[in-house]
Write an enzyme that holds these catalytic residues in place. Structure first.
Site, PDB file in Angstrom:
ATOM      1  N   CYS A  86       4.759   1.149   5.103  1.00 24.25           N
ATOM      2  CA  CYS A  86       3.442   0.495   4.949  1.00 24.25           C
ATOM      3  C   CYS A  86       2.718   1.038   3.718  1.00 24.25           C
ATOM      4  O   CYS A  86       2.090   0.283   2.985  1.00 24.25           O
ATOM      5  CB  CYS A  86       2.533   0.750   6.150  1.00 24.25           C
ATOM      6  SG  CYS A  86       3.300   0.669   7.744  1.00 24.25           S
ATOM      7  N   ASP A  87       2.765   2.355   3.531  1.00 24.61           N
ATOM      8  CA  ASP A  87       1.872   2.991   2.551  1.00 24.61           C
ATOM      9  C   ASP A  87       2.575   3.565   1.329  1.00 24.61           C
ATOM     10  O   ASP A  87       1.905   4.023   0.397  1.00 24.61           O
ATOM     11  CB  ASP A  87       1.080   4.120   3.252  1.00 24.61           C
ATOM     12  CG  ASP A  87       0.225   3.576   4.389  1.00 24.61           C
ATOM     13  OD1 ASP A  87      -0.245   2.435   4.263  1.00 24.61           O
ATOM     14  OD2 ASP A  87       0.058   4.281   5.391  1.00 24.61           O
ATOM     15  N   CYS A 109       3.512   6.023   8.183  1.00 27.69           N
ATOM     16  CA  CYS A 109       4.330   4.834   7.911  1.00 27.69           C
ATOM     17  C   CYS A 109       4.650   4.710   6.424  1.00 27.69           C
ATOM     18  O   CYS A 109       3.837   4.207   5.646  1.00 27.69           O
ATOM     19  CB  CYS A 109       3.601   3.584   8.407  1.00 27.69           C
ATOM     20  SG  CYS A 109       4.551   2.086   8.105  1.00 27.69           S
TER      21      CYS A 109
END
Ligand code: NAP
Length: 313
Positions: free
Chosen positions: A138-139, A135
């Site tokens: 997300c990261d 992701c």
């Protein structure tokens, strides 16, 4: 505790919430069990330009919250939590929730979506969360001014690479063929972005990293040229895998008909499964298109069909 409902919707992506809108308006008072990731895959998508109704595009979380609020507005009941067990052997259907509630449902709409797939490289598991991710939105922030690699050649890989190119000094894309699968608009953007380098005809072999006590850190991705078989290591701080998705359907195995990959089979042109009164909509039954708008459309079909089923037509 037992709860009786006319319609239970399992899953809260575009398909689940749209099914909730349609079944609410048909007076089925649906109960939606939202699962672990309300909003589904769109909540980890940064920019969305192809969902109608947003002339300048929008972000996945904004679109999903809009659809969710629309479902609430027309009366759907949304509840966090997981369905842990289903029994479709007779109607009404019995479904258990993780808080111990038993829901007895006259119809069920399965809209559990799909999850990102992992490649399964030998060192992958030990570096998950320590530089290996599926992701980027997300990261990606952990890799500001660093070098990353995205694996894959579909829309997700291209979008992830573009997203990371705004944060990272350099982004590699490792793709196993000499042509992308993703849409032309994204391909053009990727190929004209200076800090993205595409490594064609190359497959990932393993994660390279260092471990010091509990600290683990990715330092590279070992890759192999598919023609020459030559291996080398790309020096990177982060590895993002974007090789597609798998349907979330384990809960229904042995009860709903599925194909080999676990996609729930529905009668062509409908959302009807092999069990009358159980419908499936969205990515869990769509191996072909997997688009948010198509999932929403399927949710609408499932909602209409659940209403018609209860009216006996
Ligand atoms: P995808 O289209 O299935 O692409 C997966 C990519 O990973 C392919 O390029 C594939 O290579 C590669 N791949 C698969 N297994 C691999 C392996 N074991 N090792 C190395 N490479 C591997 O998946 P996706 O990009 O996640 O997209 C899923 C669906 O969501 C698609 O329908 C896509 O259009 C949609 N989507 C749409 C948007 C958007 O419209 N904005 C954004 C994201 C996703 P090959 O090409 O050689 O098969």
């Amino acid at each position: 505790m037992q709860e009786n409902v006319k319609c239970l919707i399992i899953g809260a992506g575009p398909a689940g919430y749209t099914a909730a809108i349609y079944t609410s308006r048909a007076d089925l008072s649906p109960l939606v069990i939202e699962g672990m990731q309300p909003g589904g895959q769109l909540t980890i998508t940064n920019e969305v330009e192809n969902f109608p109704g947003y002339p300048e595009g929008s972000s996945g979380p904004v679109i999903m919250e809009d659809i969710r609020q629309q479902a609430i507005h027309v009366g759907a009941r949304l509840r966090p939590g997981m369905v842990t067990e289903v029994d479709f052997s007779s109607r009404p259907f019995h479904c258990k929730l993780d808080d111990g509630t038993e829901v007895v449902a006259e119809t069920v709409i399965v809209a559990t979506g799909a999850n990102a797939r992992w490649i399964g490289m030998p060192g992958e598991a030990q570096y998950r969360g320590f530089g290996v991710s599926t992701c980027a939105t997300c990261d990606g922030n952990f890799f500001r001014n660093k070098t990353t690699v995205v694996i894959g050649g579909g829309d997700t890989a291209l979008e992830d690479a573009l997203y990371l190119s705004n944060l990272c000094t350099k982004v590699y894309i490792v793709h196993r063929r000499d042509q992308f699968r993703g849409t032309m608009a994204l391909q053009k953007q990727v190929l004209s972005t200076e800090n993205i380098e595409v490594v064609w005809d190359t497959v990932p072999v393993d994660i390279v990293g260092v471990k010091q006590g509990f600290i683990k850190k990715v330092t590279g991705l070992q890759v192999k040229d598919v023609h020459s078989g030559e291996e080398r290591t790309l020096e990177v701080d982060g590895v993002f895998e974007a090789i597609g998705v798998s349907p979330v359907s384990d809960l229904f195995k042995g009860q709903l008909d599925m194909n080999e990959q676990g996609y729930i089979l529905t009668q062509p042109g409908t959302c009807r499964t092999n069990i009358p009164g159980v419908f499936a909509a969205g990515d869990v039954q769509d191996p072909n298109y997997r688009q948010a708008i198509i999932a929403a459309g399927a949710g609408a079909i499932a909602g209409i069909e659940a209403g018609r089923f209860l009216m006996g037509s």
